[in-house]
Design an enzyme around this catalytic site. Structure first.
Site, mmCIF file in Angstrom:
data_model
loop_
_atom_site.group_PDB
_atom_site.id
_atom_site.type_symbol
_atom_site.label_atom_id
_atom_site.label_comp_id
_atom_site.label_asym_id
_atom_site.label_seq_id
_atom_site.Cartn_x
_atom_site.Cartn_y
_atom_site.Cartn_z
ATOM 1 N N PHE A 142 0.822 -1.221 0.000
ATOM 2 C CA PHE A 142 0.000 0.000 0.000
ATOM 3 C C PHE A 142 0.848 1.259 0.000
ATOM 4 O O PHE A 142 0.342 2.339 -0.301
ATOM 5 C CB PHE A 142 -0.878 0.040 1.273
ATOM 6 C CG PHE A 142 -1.790 -1.133 1.411
ATOM 7 C CD1 PHE A 142 -3.054 -1.117 0.848
ATOM 8 C CD2 PHE A 142 -1.388 -2.269 2.088
ATOM 9 C CE1 PHE A 142 -3.899 -2.208 0.952
ATOM 10 C CE2 PHE A 142 -2.216 -3.377 2.198
ATOM 11 C CZ PHE A 142 -3.470 -3.342 1.627
ATOM 12 N N TYR B 176 0.490 10.988 -10.491
ATOM 13 C CA TYR B 176 0.135 9.938 -9.517
ATOM 14 C C TYR B 176 -0.351 8.683 -10.258
ATOM 15 O O TYR B 176 0.152 7.576 -10.042
ATOM 16 C CB TYR B 176 -0.939 10.457 -8.559
ATOM 17 C CG TYR B 176 -1.646 9.356 -7.801
ATOM 18 C CD1 TYR B 176 -0.956 8.542 -6.910
ATOM 19 C CD2 TYR B 176 -3.017 9.107 -7.999
ATOM 20 C CE1 TYR B 176 -1.599 7.510 -6.230
ATOM 21 C CE2 TYR B 176 -3.660 8.087 -7.320
ATOM 22 C CZ TYR B 176 -2.948 7.291 -6.442
ATOM 23 O OH TYR B 176 -3.591 6.260 -5.780
ATOM 24 N N ASN C 189 -13.308 4.972 -5.432
ATOM 25 C CA ASN C 189 -13.227 5.891 -4.283
ATOM 26 C C ASN C 189 -13.452 5.154 -2.965
ATOM 27 O O ASN C 189 -14.585 4.811 -2.646
ATOM 28 C CB ASN C 189 -14.241 7.021 -4.439
ATOM 29 C CG ASN C 189 -13.830 7.973 -5.532
ATOM 30 O OD1 ASN C 189 -13.655 7.555 -6.675
ATOM 31 N ND2 ASN C 189 -13.639 9.217 -5.189
HETATM 32 N N1 NAD Z 1 -7.769 6.053 -0.516
HETATM 33 C C1 NAD Z 1 -8.197 5.887 -1.765
HETATM 34 O O1 NAD Z 1 -9.337 6.281 -2.112
HETATM 35 C C2 NAD Z 1 -7.319 5.188 -2.768
HETATM 36 C C3 NAD Z 1 -7.811 4.997 -4.074
HETATM 37 C C4 NAD Z 1 -7.013 4.335 -5.003
HETATM 38 C C5 NAD Z 1 -5.771 3.849 -4.634
HETATM 39 N N2 NAD Z 1 -5.298 4.052 -3.386
HETATM 40 C C6 NAD Z 1 -3.954 3.526 -3.043
HETATM 41 O O2 NAD Z 1 -4.061 2.783 -1.855
HETATM 42 C C7 NAD Z 1 -2.863 2.893 -1.089
HETATM 43 C C8 NAD Z 1 -3.206 3.343 0.320
HETATM 44 O O3 NAD Z 1 -3.886 4.598 0.255
HETATM 45 P P1 NAD Z 1 -4.343 5.345 1.580
HETATM 46 O O4 NAD Z 1 -5.508 6.171 1.233
HETATM 47 O O5 NAD Z 1 -4.415 4.373 2.683
HETATM 48 O O6 NAD Z 1 -3.069 6.320 1.796
HETATM 49 P P2 NAD Z 1 -2.298 6.696 3.135
HETATM 50 O O7 NAD Z 1 -1.476 7.891 2.810
HETATM 51 O O8 NAD Z 1 -3.239 6.768 4.285
HETATM 52 O O9 NAD Z 1 -1.345 5.419 3.356
HETATM 53 C C9 NAD Z 1 -0.126 5.254 2.692
HETATM 54 C C10 NAD Z 1 0.888 4.793 3.732
HETATM 55 O O10 NAD Z 1 2.143 4.521 3.089
HETATM 56 C C11 NAD Z 1 3.203 5.062 3.904
HETATM 57 N N3 NAD Z 1 4.345 5.283 3.009
HETATM 58 C C12 NAD Z 1 4.430 6.126 1.944
HETATM 59 N N4 NAD Z 1 5.619 6.000 1.351
HETATM 60 C C13 NAD Z 1 6.314 5.055 2.045
HETATM 61 C C14 NAD Z 1 7.607 4.467 1.905
HETATM 62 N N5 NAD Z 1 8.448 4.854 0.949
HETATM 63 N N6 NAD Z 1 7.978 3.509 2.779
HETATM 64 C C15 NAD Z 1 7.143 3.112 3.784
HETATM 65 N N7 NAD Z 1 5.921 3.632 3.963
HETATM 66 C C16 NAD Z 1 5.507 4.599 3.096
HETATM 67 C C17 NAD Z 1 2.613 6.297 4.540
HETATM 68 O O11 NAD Z 1 3.262 6.694 5.725
HETATM 69 C C18 NAD Z 1 1.164 5.840 4.808
HETATM 70 O O12 NAD Z 1 1.025 5.265 6.081
HETATM 71 C C19 NAD Z 1 -1.967 3.877 -1.832
HETATM 72 O O13 NAD Z 1 -1.034 3.120 -2.574
HETATM 73 C C20 NAD Z 1 -2.935 4.605 -2.752
HETATM 74 O O14 NAD Z 1 -2.287 5.026 -3.927
HETATM 75 C C21 NAD Z 1 -6.041 4.710 -2.429
#
Ligand code: NAD
Length: 326
Positions: free
Chosen positions: A74, A142, A171
């Site tokens: 993630f 992104y 979403n």
């Molecule tokens: N929330 C949404 O609606 C959504 C939609 C599509 C895709 N996504 C994808 O789902 C995943 C999680 O999204 P989210 O909303 O939970 O985001 P978030 O920002 O809450 O979680 C991402 C986590 O990754 C950690 N992180 C970032 N870079 C890092 C690294 N280099 N090493 C270690 N940890 C690292 C951050 O500290 C954070 O805890 C992401 O990859 C995002 O692109 C989310």
């Protein structure tokens, strides 16, 4: 007979989606290690019972060893607007970090991966609902970085026998127990509207009300984070050596910005003032997933598709967060 326990590395498990999936893995009896650098996540977001490593995926080789059965990946930066103004930050972390993680997995012989991909890989859809065979033409860095990682995983599966599933979320919304959404800055509609209901924001901006949709506002596919988490556990079971399976995850029925705002008014009982704003560049009128592949290949079916339920869970979580400043 209960399934044997497995051990998984969850990168980004201190963030919104990763923490909910980590919690589901623990509830299923698995051992979980969260690797997170806390750049956008929260230490207290890591579910009790998970081992926590504060570190970067770029250094995953330090911790990955053959005792792991798989990785759920993630960790990424995911602010669309920031990716436009600071694209290199996204290429370095999302793509560079994933290169290092895949190499560490290869070296440690960890051969199962579930990756968080996104609807943003498709860009402006030619038809709706969006299927996995539709063209991918991201409209921001992104989405481009996420698509690049998907391509990388396809190559890794073909060349080195990785068993991989990319889940393309639409979403994500709602909360699961103490795990919920708290991005900073927040850019997602439901938590933003809830901030207005909480009095932490004066009004909610509605970007365009002349789209070709029933009420003129953009339509998006909201999926409950707990339904999404269940898909990850199914994806671990479905992952097949040498195959990169890509599945959209959405409910297949969209809700408009106005419907979301109205639902927040009903659920919270608070007024939610709106401010009319111009359309944003690159905002498609409708983004709705076909989740037929997830249903067929993973045996997944969402059970929390009702918008009122999604908003109610998000509202319960948002109030727990008070009085933290946005
Ligand atoms: N929330 C949404 O609606 C959504 C939609 C599509 C895709 N996504 C994808 O789902 C995943 C999680 O999204 P989210 O909303 O939970 O985001 P978030 O920002 O809450 O979680 C991402 C986590 O990754 C950690 N992180 C970032 N870079 C890092 C690294 N280099 N090493 C270690 N940890 C690292 C951050 O500290 C954070 O805890 C992401 O990859 C995002 O692109 C989310």
């Amino acid at each position: 007979m209960s399934k044997p326990q497995k051990k998984y590395l969850v990168t980004g498990g201190a963030g919104y989606v990763g923490s909910v999936v980590a919690q589901h893995l623990l509830e299923a009896g698995h051992a979980v290690t969260v690797l997170d650098d806390l750049s956008t996540g929260f230490r207290e977001g890591v579910p009790a019972g998970a081992e926590f490593i504060e570190g970067r995926i770029q250094d995953a080789a330090k911790w990955l060893d053959p005792s792991y059965d798989g990785v759920l990946h993630f960790a990424a930066y995911s602010q669309v607007g920031e990716s436009v103004t600071d694209p290199e930050k996204y290429w370095v972390n999302n793509v560079g970090g994933s290169v290092a993680l895949l190499a560490a997995m290869r070296d440690a012989g960890v051969r199962t991966l579930v990756f968080s991909s996104t609807a943003a890989t498709y860009g402006e859809p030619a038809t709706t609902p969006i299927t996995e065979s539709d063209a991918t033409a991201p409209t921001n860095p992104y989405g481009a970085t996420k698509l690049a990682v998907d391509h990388m995983i396809t190559g890794e599966a073909a060349a080195h026998g990785l068993a991989a599933v990319s889940l393309r979320y639409f979403n994500v919304a709602g909360a699961y127990g103490s795990c919920g959404e708290r991005h900073n800055p927040e850019s997602h509609l439901i938590p933003l509207v809830l901030q207005v209901a909480l009095g932490r924001r004066e009004s909610i901006s509605v970007y365009g009300d002349d789209y070709p949709t029933p009420d003129g506002t953009c339509v998006r596919d909201y999926i409950h984070v707990a339904d999404l988490a269940e898909a990850h556990l199914l994806a671990l079971d479905a992952a097949t050596a040498g195959e990169h399976l890509i599945c959209n995850l959405g409910n297949g029925n969209g809700f408009s910005v106005r419907e979301v705002i109205e639902t927040v008014r009903e659920v919270t009982g608070h007024p939610v003032p709106e401010t009319a704003a111009p359309r944003r560049a690159g905002d498609p009128a409708v983004l709705v997933a076909s989740a037929a592949t997830a249903r067929e290949r993973l045996g997944w079916s969402p059970s929390r598709a009702d918008l009122t339920g999604i908003v109610t869970d998000a509202w319960t979580f948002a109030r727990r967060e008070e009085p933290t400043a946005p």
